[in-house]
Design an enzyme around this catalytic site. Structure first.
Site, PDB file in Angstrom:
ATOM      1  N   GLU A 133      -4.832   1.674   3.088  1.00  0.00           N
ATOM      2  CA  GLU A 133      -4.689   0.512   3.972  1.00  0.00           C
ATOM      3  C   GLU A 133      -4.630   0.929   5.428  1.00  0.00           C
ATOM      4  O   GLU A 133      -5.152   0.235   6.307  1.00  0.00           O
ATOM      5  CB  GLU A 133      -3.431  -0.273   3.593  1.00  0.00           C
ATOM      6  CG  GLU A 133      -3.290  -1.631   4.289  1.00  0.00           C
ATOM      7  CD  GLU A 133      -2.543  -1.563   5.619  1.00  0.00           C
ATOM      8  OE1 GLU A 133      -2.466  -2.601   6.308  1.00  0.00           O
ATOM      9  OE2 GLU A 133      -2.036  -0.477   5.985  1.00  0.00           O
ATOM     10  N   GLU A 134      -4.005   2.065   5.693  1.00  0.00           N
ATOM     11  CA  GLU A 134      -3.791   2.495   7.073  1.00  0.00           C
ATOM     12  C   GLU A 134      -5.091   2.869   7.796  1.00  0.00           C
ATOM     13  O   GLU A 134      -5.114   2.953   9.021  1.00  0.00           O
ATOM     14  CB  GLU A 134      -2.819   3.683   7.115  1.00  0.00           C
ATOM     15  CG  GLU A 134      -1.399   3.339   6.698  1.00  0.00           C
ATOM     16  CD  GLU A 134      -0.677   2.438   7.683  1.00  0.00           C
ATOM     17  OE1 GLU A 134      -1.273   2.050   8.699  1.00  0.00           O
ATOM     18  OE2 GLU A 134       0.501   2.122   7.433  1.00  0.00           O
ATOM     19  N   HIS A 161       0.841  -1.204   0.000  1.00  0.00           N
ATOM     20  CA  HIS A 161       0.000   0.000   0.000  1.00  0.00           C
ATOM     21  C   HIS A 161       0.872   1.248   0.000  1.00  0.00           C
ATOM     22  O   HIS A 161       1.966   1.259   0.565  1.00  0.00           O
ATOM     23  CB  HIS A 161      -0.954   0.006   1.201  1.00  0.00           C
ATOM     24  CG  HIS A 161      -0.298   0.074   2.545  1.00  0.00           C
ATOM     25  ND1 HIS A 161      -0.025   1.272   3.180  1.00  0.00           N
ATOM     26  CD2 HIS A 161       0.124  -0.906   3.392  1.00  0.00           C
ATOM     27  CE1 HIS A 161       0.529   1.025   4.361  1.00  0.00           C
ATOM     28  NE2 HIS A 161       0.639  -0.287   4.511  1.00  0.00           N
ATOM     29  N   HIS A 186       4.787   4.268  12.174  1.00  0.00           N
ATOM     30  CA  HIS A 186       3.782   5.253  12.598  1.00  0.00           C
ATOM     31  C   HIS A 186       4.325   6.327  13.531  1.00  0.00           C
ATOM     32  O   HIS A 186       3.559   6.926  14.288  1.00  0.00           O
ATOM     33  CB  HIS A 186       2.567   4.569  13.257  1.00  0.00           C
ATOM     34  CG  HIS A 186       1.809   3.654  12.359  1.00  0.00           C
ATOM     35  ND1 HIS A 186       0.536   3.190  12.662  1.00  0.00           N
ATOM     36  CD2 HIS A 186       2.131   3.115  11.156  1.00  0.00           C
ATOM     37  CE1 HIS A 186       0.121   2.406  11.682  1.00  0.00           C
ATOM     38  NE2 HIS A 186       1.066   2.338  10.760  1.00  0.00           N
ATOM     39  N   ASP A 202       4.368  -6.288   3.742  1.00  0.00           N
ATOM     40  CA  ASP A 202       3.915  -5.259   4.681  1.00  0.00           C
ATOM     41  C   ASP A 202       4.250  -5.601   6.135  1.00  0.00           C
ATOM     42  O   ASP A 202       3.643  -5.067   7.055  1.00  0.00           O
ATOM     43  CB  ASP A 202       2.397  -5.066   4.513  1.00  0.00           C
ATOM     44  CG  ASP A 202       1.880  -3.783   5.150  1.00  0.00           C
ATOM     45  OD1 ASP A 202       2.696  -2.885   5.413  1.00  0.00           O
ATOM     46  OD2 ASP A 202       0.666  -3.698   5.382  1.00  0.00           O
ATOM     47  N   ASP A 231       6.393   1.905   6.082  1.00  0.00           N
ATOM     48  CA  ASP A 231       5.099   1.230   6.081  1.00  0.00           C
ATOM     49  C   ASP A 231       4.167   2.015   5.162  1.00  0.00           C
ATOM     50  O   ASP A 231       3.539   2.968   5.585  1.00  0.00           O
ATOM     51  CB  ASP A 231       4.557   1.185   7.518  1.00  0.00           C
ATOM     52  CG  ASP A 231       3.213   0.497   7.648  1.00  0.00           C
ATOM     53  OD1 ASP A 231       2.781  -0.157   6.686  1.00  0.00           O
ATOM     54  OD2 ASP A 231       2.588   0.636   8.711  1.00  0.00           O
ATOM     55  N   ASP A 276      -0.341   4.475   0.912  1.00  0.00           N
ATOM     56  CA  ASP A 276      -0.702   5.519   1.866  1.00  0.00           C
ATOM     57  C   ASP A 276       0.114   5.372   3.145  1.00  0.00           C
ATOM     58  O   ASP A 276       0.696   4.311   3.413  1.00  0.00           O
ATOM     59  CB  ASP A 276      -2.196   5.460   2.197  1.00  0.00           C
ATOM     60  CG  ASP A 276      -2.582   4.220   2.998  1.00  0.00           C
ATOM     61  OD1 ASP A 276      -2.155   3.112   2.611  1.00  0.00           O
ATOM     62  OD2 ASP A 276      -3.293   4.358   4.015  1.00  0.00           O
TER      63      ASP A 276
END
Length: 432
Positions: free
Chosen positions: A175-176, A78, A384, A198, A141, A80
């Protein structure tokens, strides 16, 4: 490895933060910036049937170069990044030959990435790390996963002597915020199975994840002048507090690990008249998962019974919505797809770390849409947040694993009628 560094930095410096409050797909217009860049790059390296739909889902194909029937496999990531921490103006820092000591991310703000706190750093001593500058997340990520997939496809195109079947590539938005697989066209993708790139540290291979639900509980109250409130006021915030206190002790994210499930209170907003509590429910066991949801309902009923006479109606209501389920149920019947990935890791010198995901990926939803999809490491750590980093060597190993999976799939003896058999006797044979 410089080409991997350059490619990765070209991705992470594009802001693609998703927006949970948006109802569009993608949830943020800026995700299109990287999406269009990726389409151009996939075409440039020589992939075929490169497409992007009106929701920014990207697909591409590397045709088979063998003259026999081989399963079609896919690799998915992903583009995003999480809204938990800013991904705007990312300024990656390169740390060559890491010496095992503290890394000063931002001297002015005294932000330090230290192995005293993040012990995983020590396993990458002597390697090249890419970190943040302490003011943003990095975006490994899952832009590390995208880097690895594109680099692996480029390598296979440039080395046609490596045999492989048809390979599909898929990149997703959002996805997040839990929507990455919502509009993924499995039929169009047309793969027998796939892998999401991922995961975190090098070696991770996951085909189990949480069953997940979200709960929103609304508590009502009655506001009365505090000087005359005896027997009249009902403070919804205090009821919510009692509810939280009654949740099972020791079953929170910070107190659980492995296969242990939890309740996680993540938002609380209220006044005397109304308080809204939001929490998530997680458990690997479907049976325990159902019991956790039942417990929330029973706790709400208990509160309503307690205040029935005083309030006159239901003082608490619960909305519980399932979010995703454990992919294990869909992967076990085709366990050989995990075995192939495990063997690929071993053959390129990576020690497999097979463990359950304490979360979810696009793969768990895709598995329930008919595309079995285990998860493989992308190499990053501390996702994150400002302490995120990724070893370049881990990204290179992920590229090697993708290439080896393609090779092994092409050299494995598959018998279509037996492909979904649970019999060990009929298990597809890998050529080691």
């Amino acid at each position: 490895m410089q080409h991997i560094i350059d490619r990765f930095i070209s991705y992470v410096t594009v802001d693609t933060e998703s927006d949970p409050n948006s109802e569009t797909t993608p949830s943020s217009a800026k995700q299109w910036d990287l999406a269009h860049k990726l389409v151009e790059e996939l075409q440039k390296i020589g992939l075929q049937d490169v497409t992007i739909d009106d929701k920014a889902y990207i697909m591409a194909t590397l045709p088979s170069n063998v003259d026999k029937k081989v399963p079609t496999i896919g690799f998915i990531a992903h583009f995003d990044t999480t809204p938990d921490f800013t991904g705007a103006n990312v300024k990656p820092q390169i740390v060559p030959n890491y010496d095992g000591k503290d890394i000063v991310l931002n001297e002015a703000q005294n932000i330090v990435l230290s192995p005293k706190y993040f012990k995983d750093l020590l396993q990458y001593k002597g390697q090249t790390l890419i970190t943040t500058d302490g003011t943003t997340l990095l975006g490994a990520d899952d832009k590390a996963g995208i880097t690895e997939i594109v680099s692996a496809m480029e390598f296979l195109i440039q080395n046609p002597d490596i045999q492989h079947g048809t390979i599909k590539v898929g990149f997703t938005p959002d996805e997040e915020i839990g929507r990455g697989a919502h509009h993924f066209d499995v039929e169009k993708f047309a793969a027998d199975w796939a892998y999401t790139m991922d995961g975190s540290q090098v070696g991770e291979l996951e085909y189990e994840n949480f069953n997940a639900a979200g709960a929103k509980i609304t508590f009502k109250g009655k506001s009365v002048h505090p000087g005359y409130a005896k027997g009249k006021m009902i403070n919804s915030m205090l009821i919510a507090n009692d509810f939280i206190s009654d949740l099972p002790k020791g079953e929170t994210p910070q107190e659980t690990k492995g296969y242990e499930g939890f309740f996680h209170v993540h938002h609380l907003k209220g006044s005397i008249e109304e308080t809204v509590l939001e929490l998530i429910i997680r458990d690997h066991s479907k049976k325990k998962f159902e019991k956790r949801k039942e417990l929330i309902e029973k706790m709400v009923q208990k509160i309503n019974k307690k205040f029935a006479k005083q309030f006159g109606e239901a003082i608490a209501t619960a909305e519980i919505k399932d979010q995703y389920y454990n992919m294990k149920e869909k992967v076990l019947p085709v366990k050989h797809i995990v075995d192939i990935a495990e063997e690929a890791m071993k053959q390129v010198g990576v020690k497999p770390i097979i463990k359950p995901i304490r979360g979810g990926t696009d793969g768990c939803q895709l598995s329930y849409k008919g595309l079995p999809c285990p998860n493989i490491f992308a190499g990053g750590h501390n996702f994150h947040g400002k302490y995120e980093y990724v070893p370049v060597e881990s990204m290179q190993k992920a590229v090697d694993v993708i290439v080896k999976i393609a090779e092994l799939t092409a050299s494995t003896d598959f018998d279509a009628p037996k492909l979904n058999s649970k019999s060990k006797k009929n298990k597809p044979q890998l050529k080691v």
